[in-house]
Design an enzyme around this catalytic site. Structure first.
Site, PDB file in Angstrom:
ATOM      1  CB  THR A 131     -26.876  22.719 -60.238  1.00 41.63           C
ATOM      2  OG1 THR A 131     -28.207  22.843 -60.690  1.00 41.63           O
ATOM      3  CG2 THR A 131     -26.220  22.627 -61.568  1.00 41.63           C
ATOM      4  CG  ASP A 132     -32.056  20.266 -59.947  1.00 41.65           C
ATOM      5  OD1 ASP A 132     -31.591  21.435 -60.234  1.00 41.65           O
ATOM      6  OD2 ASP A 132     -33.081  20.243 -59.491  1.00 41.65           O
ATOM      7  CD  GLU A 133     -30.389  25.579 -62.887  1.00 42.36           C
ATOM      8  OE1 GLU A 133     -30.415  26.090 -63.761  1.00 42.36           O
ATOM      9  OE2 GLU A 133     -30.885  25.946 -61.691  1.00 42.36           O
ATOM     10  CE1 TYR A 156     -24.634  27.415 -62.209  1.00 41.69           C
ATOM     11  CE2 TYR A 156     -26.746  26.617 -62.536  1.00 41.69           C
ATOM     12  CZ  TYR A 156     -25.923  26.880 -61.613  1.00 41.69           C
ATOM     13  OH  TYR A 156     -25.824  26.129 -60.521  1.00 41.69           O
ATOM     14  CE  LYS A 160     -21.989  23.825 -60.423  1.00 42.18           C
ATOM     15  NZ  LYS A 160     -20.999  24.378 -59.399  1.00 42.18           N
TER      16      LYS A 160
END
Ligand code: NAD
Ligand code: TYD
Length: 351
Positions: A131-133, A156, A160
């Site tokens: 993810t870009d998060e 989260y 990741k």
């Protein structure tokens, strides 16, 4: 690639990916879908494919953290490529209860990498979906590049980020044939209605309040899920080993605007709600998410220029398709929301 192990294939993106590979590509091999079937995993999302593709599609209900079970799945099915989607994926849940995020996202990824390393003679590809998060939060300007430093802010995104580092390290240290993608927010069919877009569609359909966090001005870059699946498939075919690709839709929008568009489209497609001129009247500002990232935006020049991928859907076309899909699939929605599919799982897999 003859036998691809897809983890988390009963979730939102994994199910769309398996559908994409079977229906939109010339892949002629088998897919072994390993999924623990958590609250977010629904085998009904693939029921028609299971029927249509027979033994080219296998569902194995196991936990990716279980090293013995994962090794057996890889060996019993002569797995030669892995597409790793399985994860706990909802930021709000990670804030309330981070344990499963650490287990599945970090330990589970480690287990798969280690097992793939032990089978280096056979497994020629490990694609890690992320993810870009992991990059943290942007200000008013700027875009996430592949070399933007990691600054994950939620449990989260931290989990990741950890899994990304492990995947990268397994390539760097052991030469494991890893490719990676960091993607922006996805939307489309089969998304569990805890995420912004499906939650708003279903609440607005039923005339329930639409809870917008904080001032509603947080920005996400929305990508239609099939575009993400096409990007992953492209990377699996042509991506350079050890390389990461950012994937995004160039569709930056404030949350409040996303919700307004959903309200207006539902008024058009489903007809107005009794007693309300517009569904926008349902919008309700609520307390903000703790640590809420302000803005995400992706620069996807690398995958566009090096691999020739571009998103096919604009937000306007993708959101219309998505809303229509939710309108057309009340049984899927009912089962997901009532937990009926859990009893189907229990009857097939013994609880
Ligand atoms: P999801 O929550 O819809 O599905 C996750 C799937 O993984 C479910 O089928 C679940 O049963 C399975 N699973 C969970 N724990 C497991 C375990 N321990 N063992 C085996 N299976 C397990 O998630 P999603 O939205 O489809 O996301 C898929 C991947 O894409 C994730 O890695 C996520 O981080 C990443 N991603 C998601 C988005 C997005 O917008 N949804 C954006 C970028 C990246
Ligand atoms: P979400 O779909 O949970 O994805 P992520 O947190 O991974 O970006 O949320 C998207 C955006 O919508 C995020 O800024 C939080 C916001 N949001 C709301 O305003 N209300 C909601 O009920 C939800 C679920 C999210």
């Amino acid at each position: 690639m003859n036998n691809i192990l897809v983890t988390g294939g009963c979730g939102f993106i994994g199910a769309n990916f398996i559908r994409y590979v079977f229906e939109e590509t010339d892949f002629s091999g088998r897919i072994i879908n390993v999924d623990k079937l958590t609250y977010a995993g629904n085998p009904e999302s693939l029921a028609d494919l299971a029927e249509k593709f027979g033994d080219r599609y296998v569902l194995v209900r196991e936990d990716i953290v279980d090293r013995g079970a994962m090794g057996r799945a890889m060996d019993d099915h002569a797995v030669d490529a892995i597409a790793h989607f399985a994860a706990e994926s909802h930021v709000d849940r990670s804030i309330v209860s981070p344990d499963d995020f650490v287990q599945t996202n970090i330990i589970g990824t480690f287990v798969l990498l280690q097992l793939a390393r032990e089978r280096a003679d056979r497994i020629g590809l490990f694609h890690h979906v992320s993810t870009d998060e992991v990059f943290g939060s942007l200000g008013e300007t700027g875009l996430f590049m592949e070399d933007t430093p990691y600054q994950p802010n939620s449990p989260y995104s931290a989990s990741k980020a950890s899994s990304d580092h492990l995947a990268r390290a397994y390539h760097h240290t052991y030469g494991l044939p890893v490719t990676m993608s960091n993607c922006s927010n996805n939307y489309g069919p089969y998304q569990f209605p805890e995420k912004l877009i499906p939650l708003m569609i279903l609440n607005a359909l039923e005339g329930k309040p639409l809870p917008v966090y904080g001032d509603g001005k947080n920005v996400r870059d929305w990508l239609y899920v099939t575009d993400h699946c096409a990007a992953i498939w492209t990377i699996m075919q042509q991506g350079q080993k050890g390389r990461t690709y950012n994937v995004g839709g160039r569709n930056e929008m404030q949350n409040i605007r996303v919700v307004e568009v959903i309200c207006d489209l539902l008024d058009e497609l489903a007809g107005p709600l009794a007693g309300k001129a517009s569904r926008r009247a349902l919008i309700t500002y609520v307390k903000d998410r703790p640590g809420h990232d302000r803005r995400y935006a992706i620069d996807c020049t690398r995958i566009e220029q090096e691999l020739g991928w571009t998103p096919a859907e604009s937000f306007e076309t993708g959101i219309r398709k998505t809303i229509q899909w939710y309108l057309d699939n009340p049984v899927w929605i009912d089962h997901v929301r009532s937990g009926t599919y859990q009893s189907w799982i229990d009857s097939h897999y013994g609880g």
